[in-house]
Design a protein around this motif. Structure first.
Motif, PDB file in Angstrom:
ATOM      1  N   THR A 152       0.798  -1.279  -0.102  1.00 32.70           N
ATOM      2  CA  THR A 152       0.076   0.008  -0.082  1.00 32.70           C
ATOM      3  C   THR A 152       0.857   1.159   0.173  1.00 32.70           C
ATOM      4  N   ILE A 168      -8.302   4.025  -0.085  1.00 35.92           N
ATOM      5  CA  ILE A 168      -7.539   3.326  -1.121  1.00 35.92           C
ATOM      6  C   ILE A 168      -8.339   2.160  -1.349  1.00 35.92           C
ATOM      7  N   ILE A 186      -4.278  -6.961  -1.502  1.00 36.82           N
ATOM      8  CA  ILE A 186      -4.539  -6.393  -0.072  1.00 36.82           C
ATOM      9  C   ILE A 186      -5.561  -7.194   0.489  1.00 36.82           C
ATOM     10  N   MET A 221      -2.738   7.505  -3.497  1.00 40.70           N
ATOM     11  CA  MET A 221      -2.648   6.142  -2.991  1.00 40.70           C
ATOM     12  C   MET A 221      -2.049   6.258  -1.460  1.00 40.70           C
TER      13      MET A 221
END
Length: 320
Positions: A171, A214, A220, A293
């Motif tokens: 991330t 995000i 993820i 992001m």
């Protein structure tokens, strides 16, 4: 000013009467009123900052710096009259700092001192703010590593601690923000970044006071699926009896893994956040999307990674 005028008239009169004696006027400074002594004014300002901290208007990490730097400020300025402190005094303070001190740290200290004077000015205690020297800090290129090296380090982290490090890698979020993530922040298609840790204290605010979301990408989601849920806490990433990860704990896990994997020590922030940005720049992702992001408020923050695109373009152009 009036006292100074009277003193000047007295000296001039003595000179004209051939009775002037310098020693009579040396070291005759009047006692500075308590509220105008630097040490008293700074400690009073600290009390106000404590109130700001309690209200949640001030980050605990910044408050700690304000207290820490204050010891140096008071040691140097002591009982000087805050109304009389000028740009030369500020320069002299800077020159008193160790020459080995990094320009960035010098700048941080002077920024806190300048904020102190600005607040006194805003409170009508001072008529003006002394000028502060501009400290140039070198724009260093971000240190980063490739995906392969990240995976090499990740494989040396104990299995139960891998999800949080892997999440940081995928991330590019700040460690303090990831540590503060709660399950309530996760929705079907996105994750909301709304909180952070500062000096070990959970705050419903991020470092930049910015909130963003995000996408819940497939990779993820796979990481989160491996994280066990517990009724003891709502924090996503925790260990032991439901304790959220501390800053030192994460750093130790990362550094130990670097050692085991034979990778030259690279900081956690560099190996995750900087590397996320740098890898994506090299993959052709736009700076705007990378910044969105990572939660950058200012595009200039993301622009420091732009040089990587230039290097890639130059290599492709001249290796043909």
């Amino acid at each position: 000013y009036i006292d100074a005028q009277r003193e000047a008239v007295s000296i001039e009169s003595e000179i004209n009467n051939y009775s002037f004696k310098p020693e009579k006027h040396k070291n005759q400074n009047k006692q500075v009123l308590k509220k105008y002594r630097f040490s008293f004014a700074y400690n009073s300002w600290l009390k106000k900052k404590q109130k700001d901290l309690e209200r949640g208007d001030l980050a605990p990490s910044y408050h700690e710096k304000v207290k820490q730097y204050g010891k140096e400020f008071i040691s140097f300025f002591n009982n000087m009259d805050i109304r009389a402190i000028n740009s030369l005094d500020i320069k002299n303070f800077r020159n008193s700092l160790p020459s080995s001190l990094k320009p960035k740290t010098q700048k941080n200290k002077l920024n806190v001192l300048q904020k102190f004077f600005k607040d006194l000015f805003d409170d009508d205690i001072l008529d003006k703010i002394p000028k502060f020297p501009k400290i140039k800090t070198q724009n260093t290129e971000p240190v980063w590593i490739t995906k392969d090296i990240q995976m090499k380090i990740l494989n040396c982290i104990p299995v139960e601690h891998r999800p949080v490090i892997e999440f940081l890698i995928e991330t590019g979020l700040r460690p303090a923000e990831v540590r503060a993530l709660k399950w309530k922040n996760v929705e079907q298609d996105c994750i909301h970044i709304r909180a952070s840790f500062s000096n070990g204290i959970f705050r419903e605010i991020t470092k930049t006071k910015n909130q963003w979301s995000i996408p819940l990408l497939k990779r993820i989601k796979e990481i989160l699926n491996r994280v066990p849920r517990t009724l003891r806490t709502d924090f996503i990433f925790c260990y032991g009896n439901g304790n959220p990860y501390g800053e030192k704990k994460l750093r130790r896990l990362w550094h130990d893994a670097c050692e085991k994997s034979g990778v030259d020590k690279i900081k956690l922030y560099q190996g995750t956040r900087h590397s996320f940005a740098s890898q994506n720049v090299n993959n052709g992702v736009s700076l705007e999307l990378i910044g969105a992001m990572m939660g950058h408020v200012n595009t200039a923050t993301t622009r420091k990674y732009a040089h990587l695109n230039k290097i890639t373009a130059l290599r492709e152009a001249f290796e043909r």
